[in-house]
Scaffold this active site. Structure first.
Site, PDB file in Angstrom:
ATOM      1  N   ASN A 279       0.835  -1.198   0.000  1.00 55.74           N
ATOM      2  CA  ASN A 279       0.000   0.000   0.000  1.00 55.74           C
ATOM      3  C   ASN A 279       0.873   1.253   0.000  1.00 55.74           C
ATOM      4  OD1 ASN A 279       0.604  -0.876   2.664  1.00 55.74           O
ATOM      5  ND2 ASN A 279      -1.059   0.334   3.537  1.00 55.74           N
TER       6      ASN A 279
ATOM      7  N   GLU B  45       0.505   5.461   0.404  1.00 56.14           N
ATOM      8  CA  GLU B  45      -0.371   6.558   0.833  1.00 56.14           C
ATOM      9  C   GLU B  45       0.252   7.907   0.463  1.00 56.14           C
ATOM     10  OE1 GLU B  45      -0.788   5.877   5.021  1.00 56.14           O
ATOM     11  OE2 GLU B  45      -2.007   4.074   4.727  1.00 56.14           O
TER      12      GLU B  45
ATOM     13  N   CYS C 208      -4.301   0.729  -2.286  1.00 57.84           N
ATOM     14  CA  CYS C 208      -4.076  -0.467  -1.471  1.00 57.84           C
ATOM     15  C   CYS C 208      -3.050  -1.369  -2.161  1.00 57.84           C
ATOM     16  CB  CYS C 208      -5.375  -1.249  -1.327  1.00 57.84           C
ATOM     17  SG  CYS C 208      -6.636  -0.400  -0.374  1.00 57.84           S
TER      18      CYS C 208
ATOM     19  N   GLU D  11      -3.231  -4.447  -2.983  1.00 58.77           N
ATOM     20  CA  GLU D  11      -3.814  -5.278  -4.043  1.00 58.77           C
ATOM     21  C   GLU D  11      -3.890  -4.500  -5.358  1.00 58.77           C
ATOM     22  OE1 GLU D  11      -4.905  -4.684  -0.981  1.00 58.77           O
ATOM     23  OE2 GLU D  11      -6.281  -6.224  -0.259  1.00 58.77           O
TER      24      GLU D  11
ATOM     25  N   CYS E 293     -10.346  -4.669   1.023  1.00 59.97           N
ATOM     26  CA  CYS E 293     -11.398  -3.667   1.245  1.00 59.97           C
ATOM     27  C   CYS E 293     -12.412  -3.730   0.096  1.00 59.97           C
ATOM     28  CB  CYS E 293     -10.784  -2.271   1.349  1.00 59.97           C
ATOM     29  SG  CYS E 293     -10.274  -1.572  -0.233  1.00 59.97           S
TER      30      CYS E 293
ATOM     31  N   CYS F 241     -11.065  -2.690  -3.338  1.00 53.80           N
ATOM     32  CA  CYS F 241     -10.193  -3.720  -3.917  1.00 53.80           C
ATOM     33  C   CYS F 241     -11.008  -4.913  -4.407  1.00 53.80           C
ATOM     34  CB  CYS F 241      -9.153  -4.184  -2.907  1.00 53.80           C
ATOM     35  SG  CYS F 241      -7.823  -2.983  -2.706  1.00 53.80           S
TER      36      CYS F 241
HETATM   37  N1  THU Z   1      -5.221  -1.383   2.760  1.00 57.28           N
HETATM   38  C1  THU Z   1      -4.703  -2.241   1.824  1.00 57.28           C
HETATM   39  O1  THU Z   1      -3.585  -2.050   1.357  1.00 57.28           O
HETATM   40  N2  THU Z   1      -5.450  -3.304   1.452  1.00 57.28           N
HETATM   41  C2  THU Z   1      -6.690  -3.568   1.940  1.00 57.28           C
HETATM   42  O2  THU Z   1      -7.371  -4.438   1.425  1.00 57.28           O
HETATM   43  C3  THU Z   1      -7.185  -2.823   3.091  1.00 57.28           C
HETATM   44  C4  THU Z   1      -6.545  -1.507   3.318  1.00 57.28           C
HETATM   45  C5  THU Z   1      -4.408  -0.226   3.157  1.00 57.28           C
HETATM   46  C6  THU Z   1      -4.903   1.084   2.582  1.00 57.28           C
HETATM   47  C7  THU Z   1      -4.329   2.079   3.539  1.00 57.28           C
HETATM   48  O3  THU Z   1      -3.012   2.375   3.129  1.00 57.28           O
HETATM   49  C8  THU Z   1      -4.282   1.346   4.872  1.00 57.28           C
HETATM   50  O4  THU Z   1      -4.415  -0.039   4.565  1.00 57.28           O
HETATM   51  C9  THU Z   1      -5.398   1.756   5.818  1.00 57.28           C
HETATM   52  O5  THU Z   1      -6.612   1.783   5.184  1.00 57.28           O
END
Ligand code: THU
Length: 237
Positions: free
Chosen positions: A147, A149, A158, A160, A191, A194
């Protein structure tokens, strides 16, 4: 890698707009990005978002974005990259012949230790919640994702989606399995956004989740998103 190959790799069944770019990192490495659309249009991943996320996931700093003249990057995105990373933009035909980032891992890796190590590459200034992902492609190799940000939360991706966007940027669109891991939290699970993206690219393949408590679950992607959004009105180009 050439522009034609990159352009052909964009996943743009809804708009046909083959948006592509290449980002040069401070390390001298190059990261390709292509537009990856989704039937739910707001979930579309932009070429610049993909390339810059790959660059940051390597601990590299994006410095210059090169794109064909036909790529009209909206002003707000351009300003965002300029203000947060001082990226310069060049519109033209020049493309490097070497020193590309290599997102592939060999088929004989051990998946869980690799996912654990990959967590260190997550870029999480906002959440401090690291997620890693391996996408197994049809020749047995894997593509990495973590991930990433940004100060603008909505621009972040994310793990994925970074893996899927990276795969397309490298001309890969056929996937076999997905592996996800998060150290923190008891249970990791893709999430909603995703799930929508995963289901568009591999509708019925295994998704393996390696949880923080060292247990593992597997679910087929079709079960991740019951009653998912589809419409024949969104005719593919
Ligand atoms: N996140 C993912 O990378 N994958 C998921 O399926 C759930 C959330 C990350 C996104 C963000 O950087 C952090 O987790 C908090 O939401």
């Amino acid at each position: 890698m050439d522009w034609k190959l990159l352009t052909n790799s964009a996943y743009v069944p809804f708009s046909g707009e083959r948006e592509v770019c290449v980002v040069e990192g401070k390390s001298g490495k190059y990261y390709p990005g292509v537009r990856v659309e989704n039937i739910s249009y707001p979930l579309t991943i932009h070429a610049d978002q993909s390339a810059i996320s790959q660059c940051l996931s390597q601990g590299d700093q994006p410095q210059k974005l090169t794109a064909p003249k036909s790529f009209h990057i909206p002003e707000h995105r351009r300003q965002f990259w300029e203000s947060d990373f001082s990226i310069s933009f060049e519109f033209g035909d020049s493309l490097p012949s070497e020193n590309w980032y290599n997102p592939f891992l060999k088929s004989d890796i051990s998946v869980f230790p690799t996912l654990q190590k990959l967590l260190d590459q997550a870029v999480t200034p906002n959440s401090d919640f690291q997620v890693s992902c391996l996408l197994k492609i049809s020749d047995g190799r894997y593509i990495r994702g973590v991930n990433v940000e940004f100060s603008d939360w909505q621009t972040g991706l994310c793990a994925e989606r970074v893996a899927i966007a990276t795969a397309y940027a490298f001309g890969v669109s056929s996937f076999d399995e997905l592996f996800v891991h998060a150290r923190k939290g008891e249970f990791v699970s893709p999430c909603g956004a995703c799930r929508q993206v995963i289901c568009e690219h591999f509708p019925n393949q295994p998704v393996h989740m390696f949880h923080g408590d060292l247990t593992e679950s597997t679910i087929y992607s079709s079960y991740l998103l019951p009653y998912s959004f589809t419409s024949t009105d969104l005719n593919k180009t």
